[in-house]
Write a protein that holds these residues in place. Structure first.
Motif, PDB file in Angstrom:
ATOM      1  N   HIS A 398       0.793  -1.225   0.000  1.00  0.00           N
ATOM      2  CA  HIS A 398       0.000   0.000   0.000  1.00  0.00           C
ATOM      3  C   HIS A 398       0.828   1.279   0.000  1.00  0.00           C
ATOM      4  CE1 HIS A 398      -3.059  -2.951   1.344  1.00  0.00           C
ATOM      5  NE2 HIS A 398      -3.882  -2.152   0.700  1.00  0.00           N
ATOM      6  N   HIS A 399       2.131   1.175  -0.225  1.00  0.00           N
ATOM      7  CA  HIS A 399       2.934   2.403  -0.280  1.00  0.00           C
ATOM      8  C   HIS A 399       2.489   3.296  -1.438  1.00  0.00           C
ATOM      9  CE1 HIS A 399       5.916   2.792   2.791  1.00  0.00           C
ATOM     10  NE2 HIS A 399       6.473   1.613   2.585  1.00  0.00           N
ATOM     11  N   ASP A 400       2.584   4.594  -1.227  1.00  0.00           N
ATOM     12  CA  ASP A 400       2.294   5.587  -2.262  1.00  0.00           C
ATOM     13  C   ASP A 400       3.575   5.807  -3.068  1.00  0.00           C
ATOM     14  OD1 ASP A 400       1.716   7.745  -3.835  1.00  0.00           O
ATOM     15  OD2 ASP A 400       1.224   9.114  -2.181  1.00  0.00           O
ATOM     16  N   HIS A 401       3.650   5.184  -4.227  1.00  0.00           N
ATOM     17  CA  HIS A 401       4.890   5.239  -5.007  1.00  0.00           C
ATOM     18  C   HIS A 401       5.093   6.584  -5.693  1.00  0.00           C
ATOM     19  CE1 HIS A 401       6.016   0.953  -4.554  1.00  0.00           C
ATOM     20  NE2 HIS A 401       4.715   0.814  -4.358  1.00  0.00           N
ATOM     21  N   SER A 402       4.078   7.410  -5.713  1.00  0.00           N
ATOM     22  CA  SER A 402       4.285   8.747  -6.277  1.00  0.00           C
ATOM     23  C   SER A 402       5.080   9.624  -5.315  1.00  0.00           C
ATOM     24  CB  SER A 402       2.938   9.402  -6.583  1.00  0.00           C
ATOM     25  OG  SER A 402       2.216   9.668  -5.387  1.00  0.00           O
ATOM     26  N   ALA A 403       4.995   9.313  -4.024  1.00  0.00           N
ATOM     27  CA  ALA A 403       5.698  10.109  -3.010  1.00  0.00           C
ATOM     28  C   ALA A 403       6.896   9.389  -2.416  1.00  0.00           C
ATOM     29  CB  ALA A 403       4.732  10.492  -1.888  1.00  0.00           C
ATOM     30  N   PHE A 404       6.945   8.060  -2.584  1.00  0.00           N
ATOM     31  CA  PHE A 404       8.019   7.272  -1.973  1.00  0.00           C
ATOM     32  C   PHE A 404       8.502   6.213  -2.965  1.00  0.00           C
ATOM     33  CE2 PHE A 404       5.367   8.863   1.405  1.00  0.00           C
ATOM     34  CZ  PHE A 404       6.272   9.342   2.340  1.00  0.00           C
ATOM     35  N   GLU A 405       9.803   6.161  -3.143  1.00  0.00           N
ATOM     36  CA  GLU A 405      10.421   5.100  -3.948  1.00  0.00           C
ATOM     37  C   GLU A 405      10.895   4.021  -2.980  1.00  0.00           C
ATOM     38  OE1 GLU A 405      14.233   4.360  -6.952  1.00  0.00           O
ATOM     39  OE2 GLU A 405      13.585   6.402  -6.469  1.00  0.00           O
ATOM     40  N   ILE A 406      10.439   2.794  -3.182  1.00  0.00           N
ATOM     41  CA  ILE A 406      10.685   1.715  -2.233  1.00  0.00           C
ATOM     42  C   ILE A 406      11.762   0.785  -2.778  1.00  0.00           C
ATOM     43  CG2 ILE A 406       9.645  -0.179  -0.947  1.00  0.00           C
ATOM     44  CD1 ILE A 406       8.614   2.699  -0.281  1.00  0.00           C
ATOM     45  N   VAL A 407      12.820   0.602  -1.977  1.00  0.00           N
ATOM     46  CA  VAL A 407      13.941  -0.261  -2.352  1.00  0.00           C
ATOM     47  C   VAL A 407      14.150  -1.281  -1.238  1.00  0.00           C
ATOM     48  CG1 VAL A 407      16.371  -0.365  -3.024  1.00  0.00           C
ATOM     49  CG2 VAL A 407      15.003   1.657  -3.601  1.00  0.00           C
ATOM     50  N   CYS A 408      14.213  -2.568  -1.606  1.00  0.00           N
ATOM     51  CA  CYS A 408      14.407  -3.630  -0.621  1.00  0.00           C
ATOM     52  C   CYS A 408      15.769  -4.274  -0.795  1.00  0.00           C
ATOM     53  CB  CYS A 408      13.318  -4.695  -0.766  1.00  0.00           C
ATOM     54  SG  CYS A 408      11.669  -4.098  -0.335  1.00  0.00           S
TER      55      CYS A 408
END
Length: 743
Positions: A398-408
């Motif tokens: 459910h992360h907002d990818h427009s505001a946060f770039e998610i890297v694992c």
């Protein structure tokens, strides 16, 4: 892991005389008894025969070191020969006799400066003493004289490996195997270099090749078993390690690794036997004490586990794994967050101090713009079919990818369908299982991560020294457990108002990090078990209440059993289902329960199960009993999702207030007690009210699904707001620091 490097045996001087030549030839053929008898006859004929005395001494080194020294000393009285001096140095063992050996070798080099063997052996001694620079200079001189001498290359590379100079060690050991392709120990140590650099796949390939050269090398088998035990080939690991201890029943590391493997296979009694054997052979072997502690923990003997970890630390104060295990275990046994913080700060002082000093005031190139899209990095060994994924799934989904770039950043070699699912939620996915801490820290810097999230803290697979390098400007702890890392490198921790009440001024003093409270709960849960349904209340057909606790047995403290004893005293027909491994662990748990007045006839056990089978075990259970001082977390959520209420006893630490958080978010605050007596009253009243229990069972899943505990979108917005708050604070600090530097 295993390696081997020793001082080289000097060649005997060329001498005349058929009898001595025959003795020397017998020695070189490995016929030591024949050579020894010949030397005895030579010395009997001439007590001053220096060459025979020297050879006789060499023959005694492996059997009677002091006798060997006496014989070679007599040879030196007859003739001061550099070869004899090299032999004499070989009779000196340990740090206490190192200076004597060094003196002998230096004298040998005065007499014969061009002796590569003397240079090699002296380099070996300086390497043992930790003087890598001087050892390297001596090895280099030896190799200049004997560039094709594989044994000198091997000893040099092994010394560099011990000094953790991995790049140089790899170069020298590769030269060794080029000169001597059948040198199995060199291949073994080359694999150790790769393992130290987290290059597990390469290391295993090298060891498998080495095994073809020396199929019965216990060192190689032990190292292969150690690697395989960390992945999915656990049965192969057991087979390999059992072969190692069969070949060498006194191989301590093989016994310890075998015990660890047997523990993973849930063969707990065999595991304890193997680990006990390792400790009998080497009482100061830290790894065996750690593994034995793990076995005790899984069997529900947390106090014994803690004692094992403390013994491991006494054996090896620098062992970071022992210290992490101790810290994690203390939280199951101690309801005192300030004491746990003190232990965590000691951990940081022991293991992180140098890295923290080096990274103090670290400059980051991240633009201090509070409104821009942020790069969030998650680090974990558990992006797989693991309980942690029940919580990372709803957040990442459910992360907002427009505001946060998610890297694992995935630390584990284990991959499955859950891994693939989690990877689909990320903008970037890095398989970093073979990255050491320095390389991973650089990767995170290169990726421009703004906020780095530690999902492991002091649990299995932790990478504390990664975070001590401060690769990201903002670093935060979440999920592993609601506690403290004790590290100044972690600036923030996520929590909630239930596990850390904001109106108590002493609460935040339990943590070295700044606490940022999410509005609802620390956890957001996805059962990841479609098709597993609940059932009707078992008591309606059984005619009695069945309690259950499927928590890890490590939480079954005496405080927990004492708490439960009041419940069973009030309800003489009630039954109990516990999760524990078969064998001695169940017998000892039954005895401990009996000591608290809970008859073993009222208790049944289940083993560790696949998730769907484990969830269906709740079909037998009417009420789940919580543990103290470490409440159930995942296990309680599982029980609630299956319709089984979990009354709780909460205390002072965050771990002891997990049950309160869950119940409050479900509107069931009345099932939480802050003392033993009230807990017993709540549980017994609920057990006697079957209509209420039946209603709770029917409605709990829907109540869960409608609560913040399963609202992934709401949770993600709350976490993102927390990240934005942390980032704004960093930007303000960065702008302030920049202004302060202006003229």
């Amino acid at each position: 892991m295993e390696d081997s490097a020793t001082m080289s045996t000097p060649p005997t001087p060329e001498v005349s005389g058929d009898t001595f030549a025959a003795a020397e030839a017998a020695w070189q053929r490995g016929e030591t008894e024949t050579a020894r008898a010949m030397c005895e006859r030579l010395v009997a004929a001439d007590p001053h025969d220096a060459d025979a005395l020297h050879l006789a001494g060499l023959l005694e080194i492996g059997r009677d070191r002091l006798a060997a020294r006496a014989l070679i000393g007599r040879a030196l009285v007859s003739r001061e020969d550099p070869v004899f001096l090299v032999g004499f140095a070989m009779t000196c063992v340990g740090a206490a006799e190192r200076d004597m050996a060094i003196y002998a070798l230096k004298r040998a080099l005065e007499l014969r400066p061009g002796s590569p063997i003397a240079l090699n052996n002296l380099g070996h001694l300086y390497g043992e003493a930790g003087d890598t620079a001087r050892a390297s200079e001596l090895f280099e001189r030896a190799l200049a004289l004997a560039p094709q001498h594989a044994a000198i290359h091997f000893n040099y590379g092994t010394m560099l490996l011990s000094a953790n100079e991995l790049e140089r060690a790899e170069t020298v050991l590769r030269r060794t195997v080029a000169l001597a392709p059948n040198h199995a120990n060199a291949w073994n140590n080359l694999a150790k270099v790769m393992l130290a650099g987290k290059r597990t796949t390469e290391a295993l390939a090298v060891l498998e090749d080495a095994r073809t050269l020396a199929p019965d090398s216990v060192e190689i088998l032990t190292n292969i078993g150690a690697i395989l035990s960390g992945g999915t080939r656990i049965d192969e690991a057991r087979t390999v390690l059992e072969r190692a201890v069969e070949l060498d029943p006194r191989r301590v590391s093989a016994w310890s690794n075998l015990g660890n493997v047997l523990l993973k296979l849930a063969r707990h009694d065999e595991a304890r036997a193997a680990l006990t054997r390792a400790i009998e052979l080497k009482p100061d072997f830290a790894d065996a004490h750690i593994n034995l502690g793990n076995a005790c923990s899984k069997a529900g003997r947390i106090d014994e586990a803690i004692a094992c970890y403390r013994r491991a630390m006494a054996c090896d104060p620098g062992h970071i794994g022992a210290n992490s295990n101790l810290l994690f275990s203390l939280m199951f046994a101690v309801d005192d967050g300030h004491a746990i913080r003190a232990e965590a700060e000691q951990f940081s002082a022991r293991h992180e101090a140098a890295l923290l000093a080096a990274s103090e005031g670290a400059r980051h190139a991240n633009p201090p713009d509070p409104a821009r899209r942020l790069r969030i990095g998650y680090v974990s060994p558990d992006f797989r079919n693991h309980c942690q994924s029940l919580f990372t799934t709803p957040l990442l989904d459910h992360h907002d990818h427009s505001a946060f770039e998610i890297v694992c950043y995935a630390l584990s070699a284990q991959r499955d369908d859950v891994t693939a699912r989690l990877a689909s939620y990320a903008d970037g996915w890095h398989d970093v299982r073979e990255f050491d801490d320095a390389r991973l820290a650089q990767q995170i810097r290169d990726d421009g991560i703004d906020i780095l999230v530690d999902l492991t803290m002091h649990m299995d697979g932790a990478r504390r020294l990664l975070f001590a390098r401060r690769p990201a400007p903002v670093q935060v702890a979440w999920l592993a457990y609601p506690g403290t890392t004790g590290s100044p490198s972690i600036g923030w921790r996520l929590t909630d108002p239930w596990i850390d009440p904001p109106d108590d001024p002493r609460v935040d003093d339990q943590y070295t990090e700044r606490s940022l409270r999410l509005p609802d709960a620390f956890w957001c849960y996805d059962a990841l078990a479609p098709g597993v349904e609940g059932n009707a209340l078992p008591a309606l057909s059984a005619g009695h209440i069945t309690f259950g606790c499927l928590n890890n047995p490590s939480k079954l403290t005496d405080a927990t059993l004492s708490l439960w004893s009041g419940v069973f005293a009030a309800l003489p027909d009630a039954r109990l289902v516990l999760m524990a491994p078969p064998g001695g662990a169940r017998e000892q748990l039954a005895a401990r329960l009996a000591a608290h007045g809970i008859d073993a006839a009222r208790v049944s056990f289940v083993g560790f199960q696949l998730r769907t089978d484990y969830l269906r075990t709740y079909h037998q259970i009417d009420i789940a009993l919580d543990t103290f001082p470490a409440n159930g977390h995942t296990t309680s959520l599982d029980a609630l999702w299956m319709g089984v209420p979990v009354p709780t006893r909460y205390g002072r630490t965050a771990l002891s207030r997990a049950g309160l958080c869950l119940l409050a978010n479900l509107g069931l605050r009345e099932l939480a007690a802050d003392n033993d007596a009230d807990y017993v009253d709540i549980v017994t009243a609920l057990a006697r009210d079957l209509p209420r229990l039946a209603v709770l069972r029917a409605e709990l899943r829907a109540r869960m699904e409608a609560s913040p505990l399963m609202d992934g979108a709401r949770f993600a917005r709350n976490v993102e707001a927390a990240y934005r708050h942390m980032w704004e604070a960093w930007c303000a600090d960065a702008r302030g620091a920049s202004s302060a530097r202006l003229p």
